[in-house]
Motif scaffolding. Structure first.
Motif, PDB file in Angstrom:
ATOM      1  N   UNK A  28       0.844  -1.189   0.000  1.00 36.22           N
ATOM      2  CA  UNK A  28       0.000   0.000   0.000  1.00 36.22           C
ATOM      3  C   UNK A  28       0.881   1.242   0.000  1.00 36.22           C
ATOM      4  N   UNK A  29       0.564   2.204  -0.837  1.00 36.90           N
ATOM      5  CA  UNK A  29       1.354   3.420  -0.948  1.00 36.90           C
ATOM      6  C   UNK A  29       0.887   4.433   0.087  1.00 36.90           C
ATOM      7  N   UNK A  30       1.766   4.776   1.032  1.00 35.76           N
ATOM      8  CA  UNK A  30       1.434   5.746   2.070  1.00 35.76           C
ATOM      9  C   UNK A  30       2.182   7.042   1.837  1.00 35.76           C
ATOM     10  N   UNK A  31       1.640   8.132   2.368  1.00 33.04           N
ATOM     11  CA  UNK A  31       2.299   9.426   2.363  1.00 33.04           C
ATOM     12  C   UNK A  31       2.527   9.798   3.818  1.00 33.04           C
ATOM     13  N   UNK A  38       8.895   8.265   2.404  1.00 35.39           N
ATOM     14  CA  UNK A  38       8.628   6.961   3.010  1.00 35.39           C
ATOM     15  C   UNK A  38       9.619   5.939   2.456  1.00 35.39           C
ATOM     16  N   UNK A  39       9.683   4.788   3.101  1.00 32.53           N
ATOM     17  CA  UNK A  39      10.601   3.744   2.631  1.00 32.53           C
ATOM     18  C   UNK A  39      10.217   3.294   1.225  1.00 32.53           C
ATOM     19  N   UNK A  40       8.928   3.233   0.929  1.00 33.66           N
ATOM     20  CA  UNK A  40       8.492   2.839  -0.421  1.00 33.66           C
ATOM     21  C   UNK A  40       8.966   3.838  -1.469  1.00 33.66           C
ATOM     22  N   UNK A  41       8.857   5.116  -1.150  1.00 34.45           N
ATOM     23  CA  UNK A  41       9.298   6.140  -2.099  1.00 34.45           C
ATOM     24  C   UNK A  41      10.805   6.072  -2.315  1.00 34.45           C
ATOM     25  N   UNK A  42      11.564   5.846  -1.245  1.00 35.27           N
ATOM     26  CA  UNK A  42      13.011   5.741  -1.361  1.00 35.27           C
ATOM     27  C   UNK A  42      13.415   4.542  -2.218  1.00 35.27           C
ATOM     28  N   UNK A  43      12.806   3.393  -1.938  1.00 32.23           N
ATOM     29  CA  UNK A  43      13.144   2.179  -2.692  1.00 32.23           C
ATOM     30  C   UNK A  43      12.722   2.324  -4.154  1.00 32.23           C
ATOM     31  N   UNK A  44      11.532   2.860  -4.382  1.00 30.34           N
ATOM     32  CA  UNK A  44      11.052   3.045  -5.759  1.00 30.34           C
ATOM     33  C   UNK A  44      11.982   3.977  -6.543  1.00 30.34           C
ATOM     34  N   UNK A  89      19.012  -0.279  -1.566  1.00 29.13           N
ATOM     35  CA  UNK A  89      18.141  -0.629  -2.696  1.00 29.13           C
ATOM     36  C   UNK A  89      18.810  -0.250  -4.016  1.00 29.13           C
ATOM     37  N   UNK A  90      19.504   0.876  -4.039  1.00 26.76           N
ATOM     38  CA  UNK A  90      20.190   1.343  -5.242  1.00 26.76           C
ATOM     39  C   UNK A  90      21.293   0.365  -5.650  1.00 26.76           C
ATOM     40  N   UNK A 173      26.018  11.431 -16.752  1.00 27.68           N
ATOM     41  CA  UNK A 173      24.588  11.185 -16.619  1.00 27.68           C
ATOM     42  C   UNK A 173      24.112  11.826 -15.313  1.00 27.68           C
ATOM     43  N   UNK A 174      22.933  12.406 -15.346  1.00 24.03           N
ATOM     44  CA  UNK A 174      22.365  13.043 -14.161  1.00 24.03           C
ATOM     45  C   UNK A 174      20.848  12.952 -14.237  1.00 24.03           C
ATOM     46  N   UNK A 175      20.221  12.777 -13.091  1.00 23.04           N
ATOM     47  CA  UNK A 175      18.759  12.645 -13.062  1.00 23.04           C
ATOM     48  C   UNK A 175      18.259  13.038 -11.679  1.00 23.04           C
ATOM     49  N   UNK A 176      16.960  13.285 -11.592  1.00 23.54           N
ATOM     50  CA  UNK A 176      16.361  13.551 -10.291  1.00 23.54           C
ATOM     51  C   UNK A 176      14.955  12.975 -10.254  1.00 23.54           C
ATOM     52  N   UNK A 177      14.545  12.612  -9.044  1.00 24.10           N
ATOM     53  CA  UNK A 177      13.188  12.150  -8.784  1.00 24.10           C
ATOM     54  C   UNK A 177      12.644  13.045  -7.675  1.00 24.10           C
TER      55      UNK A 177
END
Length: 192
Positions: A28-31, A38-44, A89-90, A173-177
């Protein structure tokens, strides 16, 4: 007497289980109310960025292989973010993409173990010539920006990552989320 004691024990166990923390579905996706990642956002985010680096190296293959030094992620936010969770995770996803991480922080420990094995006190001798040097390194930081929009407080946290070639120091290479969250309103006003 034993029967009454057994019944009371069972009632106590049931009551304790009913009032304890409830296990939540980890899909379940929590905010977070705090605005933190959240841990889900970090891992994703870690998996997405590692996959993009994998695509970069598929498009730009390296004859000698890819060895990346990944420096610990820097947290430049007001929140306590588990950057180690992101880093683990990375690295895990990089390995799945056949990109190997050189642990530069443990180099002294490795050299010490190799020196000990060369002393003749061990059954197997390690070779110092097998140590790998990274041909790229990855720097990552998490930044934060807070602002208001239509009277609502918003927090935006961005995970910025950069892949740099060691020999030339060129960022290849460079990116952001980024994640934006609205502040929580409660009886005590607006908080993160």
């Amino acid at each position: 007497m034993k029967r009454v004691l057994l019944i009371l024990t069972l009632v106590a166990v049931v009551f304790a289980c009913a009032s304890g923390p409830k296990r939540l579905d980890d899909t379940t996706d929590f905010v977070a109310d705090s605005g933190g990642l959240t841990s889900q956002e970090l891992v994703r985010a870690a998996e997405k960025l590692a996959d993009q680096i994998g695509v970069y190296f598929k498009e730009n293959p390296q004859d000698a292989g890819v060895f990346v030094a990944h420096y610990p992620t820097r947290n430049d936010t007001s929140e306590q973010i588990q950057t180690e969770l992101f880093d683990n995770a990375f690295v895990s996803k990089l390995i799945k993409n056949k990109i190997y991480t050189v642990r530069t922080k443990t180099r002294e420990q490795s050299l010490s173990e190799i020196q000990f094995s060369l002393s003749g006190l061990t059954s197997n001798k390690l070779s110092i010539g097998k140590l790998k040097s990274p041909n790229y390194f990855v720097r990552c930081e998490i930044n934060e920006n807070m602002f208001t929009s239509d009277g609502e407080k918003i927090v935006e946290q961005s995970i910025n990552i950069e892949l740099v070639e060691v020999e030339t120091t060129i960022a290849v290479w460079s990116e952001k989320v980024s994640y934006r969250k609205q502040a929580v309103r409660g009886n005590r006003g607006v908080g993160w």
